[in-house]
Design an enzyme around this catalytic site. Structure first.
Site, short mmCIF file in Angstrom:
data_model
loop_
_atom_site.label_atom_id
_atom_site.label_comp_id
_atom_site.label_asym_id
_atom_site.label_seq_id
_atom_site.Cartn_x
_atom_site.Cartn_y
_atom_site.Cartn_z
N LYS A 1 -1.31 -7.15 -8.76
CA LYS A 1 -2.31 -7.17 -7.85
C LYS A 1 -1.96 -6.19 -6.83
O LYS A 1 -1.13 -6.33 -6.16
CB LYS A 1 -1.99 -8.64 -7.08
CG LYS A 1 -3.08 -9.31 -6.39
CD LYS A 1 -3.93 -8.40 -5.37
CE LYS A 1 -2.91 -8.56 -4.13
NZ LYS A 1 -3.72 -7.75 -3.13
N GLU B 1 -5.30 -3.56 -1.57
CA GLU B 1 -6.61 -3.22 -1.60
C GLU B 1 -7.21 -1.91 -0.76
O GLU B 1 -7.97 -1.46 -0.93
CB GLU B 1 -7.53 -4.24 -0.74
CG GLU B 1 -7.23 -4.47 0.72
CD GLU B 1 -5.75 -5.33 0.85
OE1 GLU B 1 -5.76 -5.52 2.09
OE2 GLU B 1 -5.33 -5.62 0.13
N SER C 1 5.90 -7.44 3.57
CA SER C 1 6.16 -7.84 4.73
C SER C 1 7.05 -9.25 4.45
O SER C 1 6.82 -9.62 3.58
CB SER C 1 5.10 -7.86 5.78
OG SER C 1 4.41 -9.08 5.43
N CYS D 1 9.64 1.50 3.37
CA CYS D 1 10.51 0.22 3.64
C CYS D 1 11.87 0.87 3.80
O CYS D 1 12.98 0.16 4.36
CB CYS D 1 10.63 -0.90 2.81
SG CYS D 1 11.03 -0.36 0.94
N GLU E 1 9.96 -4.52 12.37
CA GLU E 1 9.52 -3.47 11.56
C GLU E 1 8.14 -2.66 11.94
O GLU E 1 7.09 -3.54 12.29
CB GLU E 1 9.45 -3.80 10.00
CG GLU E 1 9.03 -2.77 9.29
CD GLU E 1 9.27 -3.05 7.88
OE1 GLU E 1 9.57 -2.11 7.15
OE2 GLU E 1 8.65 -4.03 7.37
N PHE F 1 0.82 -1.16 0.07
CA PHE F 1 0.00 0.10 -0.08
C PHE F 1 0.95 1.36 0.22
O PHE F 1 0.44 2.36 -0.40
CB PHE F 1 -0.78 -0.06 1.18
CG PHE F 1 -0.35 0.37 2.57
CD1 PHE F 1 0.11 1.54 2.91
CD2 PHE F 1 0.24 -0.80 3.28
CE1 PHE F 1 0.74 2.03 4.34
CE2 PHE F 1 0.72 -0.52 4.56
CZ PHE F 1 0.93 0.94 5.11
#
Length: 502
Positions: A180, A183, A233, A288, A387, A156
């Site tokens: 993909k 969402e 992740s 990240c 994280e 995201f």
């Protein structure tokens, strides 16, 4: 920011156009993080939807892969122009769905567009080699060929940039693509699909399918898919890498991070603090490559950083990303904000000193949270090991440069690391010996330019290839060699031994 309560259900994009989910398809709410309102719904796609996207890409592959490389590059040129011309509107969409400030959204788009620009040179990047006369009347040559259908699964936090790390190079190399998206931020994927179609990309060459685990598992195991690119992740990266590899796919899966910034006593503290404010709290820490650990060498350096950070955090302007002068927007969802707060609670319980408590910045309208700063964090604490992906900075003090370097190298993640110093020898040692895939010297977020490649070490990357740049071209192509002879009719003799040059 959007003020509507609900505007639309987002479609899939398959075979060159939008495909509406069936009325009984479950949906997920998409929020405006600055207001907390639901603005869209995104369908939870099914195995059937994923298979339709793959079938569309497989049908488009023969024609697209046979298109000359310079013609494919023209599509990328047109796509780049469309993205640049519409950058303000696209940035507003990112701001509305993700929450980052508008200038940061534009910066994300610009870095993604740079990868499109890199892909525009694909005709040169795909050139092979020819060696004449490797034997009498025999020539040898090498070439790079596209793989086929490839899949991109993205997070995201960069709804434009991360897909653009993948799709332009994959398409320019002659592959067809299934994306993909997350969402939480589905709209940019649809905007890019429409722009690619308008730029001349054939129907089916780029597809978008929304959904969760069922869609992901279908895409990464479908026998028609040749390669999978993933960013997210570490637990999911491991799953994708393991499952897709077992299914015979080529995989690059980029996982989590715990990026350190080491500060030596000779560093300029004002520069250090400015770097930390942007790299730890920019985009609400949802990067990240965010700096989440600062490692000052010596207590005097630590205290100076702590004092100035405390002052700067008090001045940090938090609010909706469209408002002028805002430096940090909201987190992406209320659930993610609660997760970050849970880590702050854990840090306090573990004995770290909470110097600045961002929990006081939690709002009832929108998913806002203040910046937090911990001091006296130790390597055994969860807030150091894991994280957090939020606006939380931990200070781990070190007595020597060697101790600081060992601290960085001992962490399970190795995405990025930075050193602030004016000592060239120390910088040279750090660049050479730090166990991280991306390294900054007096640069807090060392994200490579498009013509280099992005990727970490250790448990930050699963697979052999980094993403975009020349590594991207290598990932999305197969290497082929050909040995060619044109003998005179009837002159070739049977040979029963290993052929050698003559």
């Amino acid at each position: 920011m959007s003020s509507s309560v609900l505007t639309a259900t987002v479609d899939h994009w398959i075979n060159g156009g939008p495909v509406t989910a069936t009325p009984d398809t479950p949906t997920t709410d998409v929020y405006c993080p600055a207001t907390g309102e639901v603005t869209k719904r995104v369908p939870a796609g099914s195995r059937t939807d994923a298979e339709a996207a793959v079938a569309s890409a497989a049908a488009a592959f023969p024609t697209w892969s046979a298109t000359p490389a310079h013609i494919r590059a023209r599509v990328m040129f047109a796509f780049r122009d469309k993205m640049l011309a519409d950058i303000d509107r696209l940035a507003a969409i990112i701001c509305d769905e993700h929450g980052k400030v508008i200038d940061d959204a534009k910066g994300e788009l610009q870095r993604g567009i740079e990868v499109i620009e890199f892909s525009c040179g694909i005709a040169d990047l795909l050139k092979g080699e020819v060696t004449e006369s490797i034997g009498t009347g025999v020539d040898g040559m090498s070439m790079r060929k596209p793989l086929g259908v490839v899949v991109g699964i993205v997070p995201f936090n960069f709804p434009a940039m991360v897909p653009l790390w993948m799709a332009p190079i994959a398409l320019a190399c002659g592959n067809t693509f299934v994306l993909k998206p997350s969402e939480k931020v589905p709209t940019l994927a649809m905007e890019m699909a429409a722009m690619l179609s308008e730029s001349g990309l054939p129907d089916g060459a780029f597809n978008v399918v929304h959904g969760g685990g069922e869609v992901v598992d279908t895409l990464i195991t479908d026998p028609r898919v040749e390669a999978v690119s993933f960013v997210g992740s570490t637990p999911v990266a491991e799953h994708v890498h393991r499952t897709a590899t077992e299914a015979g796919k080529r995989v690059q899966a980029l996982g989590g991070a715990k990026n350190h910034l080491v500060v030596l006593p000779d560093a300029d503290i004002d520069n250090v603090v400015s770097a930390l404010m942007g790299s730890a709290y920019g985009s609400a820490g949802e990067r990240c490559m965010a700096i989440s650990v600062v490692v000052p060498v010596g207590d005097q350096v630590a205290q100076a950083i702590r004092d100035r950070l405390t002052e700067r955090i008090a001045e940090l302007r938090v609010g909706p990303g469209t408002e002028p002068g805002i430096e940090m927007g909201p987190l992406v969802t209320d659930a993610h904000r609660d997760r970050v707060i849970g880590y702050i609670d854990t840090g306090v319980a573990e004995g770290a000193e909470l110097v600045v408590d961002g929990r006081h910045g939690k709002s009832s309208t929108g998913f806002f949270l203040g910046a937090s700063l911990f001091d006296h964090v130790t390597p055994d604490m969860r807030i150091y090991r894991e994280e957090i992906f939020g606006p939380v900075l931990s200070m781990v003090r070190a007595d020597t440069f060697a101790e600081a370097l060992d601290l960085v190298n001992s962490h399970e993640f190795g995405n990025g690391a930075a050193l602030f110093t004016s000592d060239g020898r120390a910088a040279q040692t750090f660049v050479s010996e730090v166990r991280a895939g991306m390294v900054g010297v007096n640069v807090p977020i060392p994200v490579p330019m498009a013509f280099h490649s992005f990727g970490g070490w250790k448990r930050s990357l699963f697979g052999d290839h980094h993403i975009h740049g020349h590594e991207g071209v290598r990932f999305y192509t197969r290497y082929k060699t050909a040995t060619v002879r044109w003998p005179q009719a009837g002159s070739a003799l049977a040979e029963y031994v290993m052929p050698t040059a003559k």
